[in-house]
Design a protein around this motif. Structure first.
Motif, PDB file in Angstrom:
ATOM      1  N   HIS A   1       0.887  -1.180   0.085  1.00 26.52           N
ATOM      2  CA  HIS A   1      -0.044   0.078   0.079  1.00 26.52           C
ATOM      3  C   HIS A   1       0.917   1.296  -0.115  1.00 26.52           C
ATOM      4  O   HIS A   1       2.010   1.336   0.430  1.00 26.52           O
ATOM      5  CB  HIS A   1      -0.790   0.001   1.443  1.00 26.52           C
ATOM      6  N   PHE A   2       0.100   1.989  -0.359  1.00 28.76           N
ATOM      7  CA  PHE A   2       0.796   3.698  -0.075  1.00 28.76           C
ATOM      8  C   PHE A   2       0.305   4.082   1.315  1.00 28.76           C
ATOM      9  O   PHE A   2      -0.825   4.448   1.592  1.00 28.76           O
ATOM     10  CB  PHE A   2       0.386   4.640  -0.988  1.00 28.76           C
TER      11      PHE A   2
ATOM     12  N   PHE B   1      -3.565   2.247  11.444  1.00 27.53           N
ATOM     13  CA  PHE B   1      -4.639   2.399  12.120  1.00 27.53           C
ATOM     14  C   PHE B   1      -5.828   3.154  11.217  1.00 27.53           C
ATOM     15  O   PHE B   1      -6.975   2.911  10.956  1.00 27.53           O
ATOM     16  CB  PHE B   1      -4.663   2.949  13.616  1.00 27.53           C
ATOM     17  N   LEU B   2      -5.492   4.248  11.155  1.00 25.53           N
ATOM     18  CA  LEU B   2      -6.275   5.378  10.335  1.00 25.53           C
ATOM     19  C   LEU B   2      -6.860   4.480   8.888  1.00 25.53           C
ATOM     20  O   LEU B   2      -7.946   4.865   8.656  1.00 25.53           O
ATOM     21  CB  LEU B   2      -5.639   6.616   9.858  1.00 25.53           C
ATOM     22  N   GLY B   3      -5.860   3.999   8.404  1.00 25.63           N
ATOM     23  CA  GLY B   3      -6.269   3.372   6.938  1.00 25.63           C
ATOM     24  C   GLY B   3      -7.250   2.245   7.222  1.00 25.63           C
ATOM     25  O   GLY B   3      -8.374   2.243   6.390  1.00 25.63           O
ATOM     26  N   GLU B   4      -7.022   1.509   8.120  1.00 28.78           N
ATOM     27  CA  GLU B   4      -7.885   0.202   8.371  1.00 28.78           C
ATOM     28  C   GLU B   4      -9.363   0.834   8.933  1.00 28.78           C
ATOM     29  O   GLU B   4     -10.377   0.126   8.602  1.00 28.78           O
ATOM     30  CB  GLU B   4      -7.309  -0.544   9.592  1.00 28.78           C
TER      31      GLU B   4
ATOM     32  N   ASP C   1      -3.199   5.589   2.759  1.00 25.60           N
ATOM     33  CA  ASP C   1      -4.188   4.882   3.974  1.00 25.60           C
ATOM     34  C   ASP C   1      -4.327   5.835   5.042  1.00 25.60           C
ATOM     35  O   ASP C   1      -5.590   6.115   5.390  1.00 25.60           O
ATOM     36  CB  ASP C   1      -3.487   3.830   4.378  1.00 25.60           C
ATOM     37  N   GLY C   2      -3.230   6.541   5.463  1.00 21.72           N
ATOM     38  CA  GLY C   2      -3.708   7.516   6.657  1.00 21.72           C
ATOM     39  C   GLY C   2      -4.432   8.527   6.237  1.00 21.72           C
ATOM     40  O   GLY C   2      -5.352   8.990   6.968  1.00 21.72           O
ATOM     41  N   LEU C   3      -4.285   9.243   5.092  1.00 24.44           N
ATOM     42  CA  LEU C   3      -4.966  10.311   4.687  1.00 24.44           C
ATOM     43  C   LEU C   3      -6.595  10.003   4.580  1.00 24.44           C
ATOM     44  O   LEU C   3      -7.414  10.869   4.995  1.00 24.44           O
ATOM     45  CB  LEU C   3      -4.570  10.988   3.202  1.00 24.44           C
TER      46      LEU C   3
ATOM     47  N   VAL D   1      -5.499   4.773  -6.467  1.00 20.49           N
ATOM     48  CA  VAL D   1      -5.154   3.596  -5.938  1.00 20.49           C
ATOM     49  C   VAL D   1      -5.735   2.320  -6.988  1.00 20.49           C
ATOM     50  O   VAL D   1      -4.993   1.377  -6.927  1.00 20.49           O
ATOM     51  CB  VAL D   1      -5.802   3.557  -4.346  1.00 20.49           C
ATOM     52  N   ILE D   2      -6.876   2.527  -7.799  1.00 16.85           N
ATOM     53  CA  ILE D   2      -7.161   1.498  -8.394  1.00 16.85           C
ATOM     54  C   ILE D   2      -6.216   1.492  -9.590  1.00 16.85           C
ATOM     55  O   ILE D   2      -5.843   0.479 -10.061  1.00 16.85           O
ATOM     56  CB  ILE D   2      -8.797   1.998  -9.018  1.00 16.85           C
TER      57      ILE D   2
END
Length: 369
Positions: free
Chosen positions: A10-11, A300-303, A15-17, A60-61
Motif C-alpha cells: 500500500h501507499f 490504524f487510520l487506513g484500516e 491510507d492515513g489520509l 489507488v485503483i
C-alpha cells in the motif's frame, strides 16, 4: 480466477489520509446538526471529503490494477471490488435498520408512520446498494439509502469502477486527459453556478441529484487515475504531516463569501477538488514513513477509514433526532456530541476486527484462488 494476484504494497500515507478525511466527515456531520444553514456550519467543507475519497480511489485503483489486466478478467476485478466494499455496505445497512425507530423526532415525522415490513424491505434493498426511488423514502430527506445516507457515494464508486473496468482502463493518456478535462470543466461549471454555491448533493434518485453525483465522481476518480499514470513521484520529507494538515484545512475551512456572493464558495470548492486534492495525493504518494509511531498511526487510520465512513451515519441520525427533540445549545450538547464520536470510532473498530476482516478473508479464500 485465472491467476493468483498477490496484494501489492500500500501507499501507507494515502491510507492515513483516507482515515483523516473519514474522521473529518464524522466531525462535520456532528456539527452539521447544529447549523441553521451552510453559512454557519462548523467544519464547513467536510462534505468535500467524498470528492477526496473518489480521487484517492482512482489513484489507488490505477496503481493496484492497471498492470494486471493480462492476468485478470473483468469478472475477477468485480469480485475483488465486491469483496472489498460490499461486506461493510451490508453491515452499515443492518445498523441503520436496527437504529431506525430510535430516531423518531419532529424532524422526521415519517419514521413513526413507517411499518416495520417497509423498513426491512428498504434495508434489504440497501444491502444490495441499488438506489431507492423517492416513493421508498421512509425518512423524508429524499435519500436513495434512507437507513444509511452515505451509501449514495458507494453507489457512484461502483459506477466509476464499472466504467473503469469496461473501457476506461484501456484509454491512452491522451484520451484519459480529454475525459478528465471535460469532466473537470463540467464539475467547475456546476459548483460555481449551483443554486447553493457548493457541490453538496448526489444522494437522491432525481435528475438534478444524479447530475451532481456524476459530476462529483467523474473528475475525481478518473483524475486520480490520470494522476497515477502521469506522476513521477519525488521524495518529500514529512509528507504525512503536510498532506494531512492540508486535508484538515481544506475540509474545515470556513464558508467563502456570503449569501450575495455564493459563487465565491463555488470557486473555492472547484480549486480544492481540481487542484488541491491532486496535490495532496501526490504529496502523500511521494512520502515515506520513518518512525514506528507514524507507521502505526497510518495503518490504524487506513484500516478504520472505510468502516467509520459507512457505519457512523446511523449514529448521526440518532444524535440529530435527540437535538431535534431537546434543542440544546452546542455547549449543552457537547458531551453527547463527544460520546457519539467515540461511539462511532468504537463501532467501526469492532465491525472491522470482528466482521469485515474475517468475512473478507473467507470470501478471498473461497473466490480468489
Amino acid at each position: 480466477m485465472s491467476e493468483t494476484l498477490k496484494t501489492k504494497p500500500h501507499f501507507p500515507i494515502l491510507d492515513g489520509l483516507r482515515g483523516v478525511a473519514a474522521i473529518m466527515v464524522v466531525i462535520f456531520h456532528l456539527f452539521e446538526t447544529h447549523a441553521t444553514s451552510h453559512q454557519d456550519q462548523i467544519v464547513n467543507h467536510g462534505y468535500l471529503a467524498v470528492d477526496f475519497f473518489f480521487l484517492l480511489s482512482g489513484f489507488v485503483i490505477g496503481y493496484a490494477y492497471d498492470d494486471r489486466w493480462h492476468k485478470m478478467s473483468v469478472g475477477d476485478f468485480f469480485k475483488r471490488r465486491l469483496i472489498r466494499l460490499q461486506p461493510m455496505v451490508i453491515v452499515g445497512m443492518l445498523i441503520g435498520g436496527a437504529l431506525f425507530y430510535f430516531q423518531q423526532a419532529p424532524i422526521w415525522p415519517n419514521i413513526a408512520e413507517t411499518p416495520i415490513w417497509k423498513m426491512i424491505l428498504v434495508m434489504l434493498i440497501g444491502c444490495t446498494l441499488l438506489p431507492l426511488p423517492l416513493s421508498m423514502d421512509i425518512r423524508g430527506w429524499t435519500e436513495m439509502h434512507p437507513l444509511n445516507g452515505p451509501g449514495w457515494s458507494l453507489f457512484y464508486e461502483y459506477i466509476a469502477n464499472i466504467l473503469y473496468a469496461l473501457g476506461i482502463r484501456k484509454f491512452s493518456k491522451t484520451a484519459l486527459t480529454v475525459l478528465v478535462v471535460l469532466s473537470g470543466t463540467a464539475l467547475a461549471h456546476y459548483v460555481i453556478t449551483s443554486p447553493g454555491g457548493d457541490i453538496v448533493g448526489g444522494w437522491a434518485l432525481t435528475g438534478e441529484q444524479m447530475r451532481i453525483g456524476f459530476s462529483r465522481v467523474m473528475f475525481p476518480f478518473f483524475g486520480g487515475l490520470l494522476l497515477f499514470r502521469i506522476s513521477k513521484l519525488a521524495k518529500i520529507p514529512n509528507a504525512f504531516f503536510w498532506s494531512s494538515l492540508l486535508v484538515v484545512i481544506v475540509l474545515a475551512f470556513p464558508r467563502v463569501g456570503g449569501t450575495e456572493t455564493l459563487w465565491l464558495n463555488g470557486v473555492y470548492e472547484a480549486i480544492a477538488i481540481l487542484l488541491v486534492f491532486p496535490l495532496i495525493v501526490y504529496i502523500g504518494a511521494s512520502g515515506s514513513l520513518v518512525s514506528n509511531a507514524s507507521k502505526k498511526t497510518c495503518k490504524f487510520l487506513g484500516e478504520i477509514s472505510y468502516p467509520i465512513y459507512i457505519t457512523h451515519y446511523p449514529l448521526i441520525y440518532v444524535y440529530t433526532a435527540w437535538v431535534s427533540r431537546t434543542k440544546p445549545t452546542l455547549s449543552q450538547a457537547l458531551p453527547y456530541l463527544c460520546l457519539t464520536f467515540v461511539s462511532a470510532v468504537v463501532l467501526a473498530y469492532v465491525c472491522l476486527r470482528f466482521y469485515d476482516i474475517p468475512v473478507r478473508k473467507w470470501f478471498q479464500q473461497k473466490f480468489q484462488r
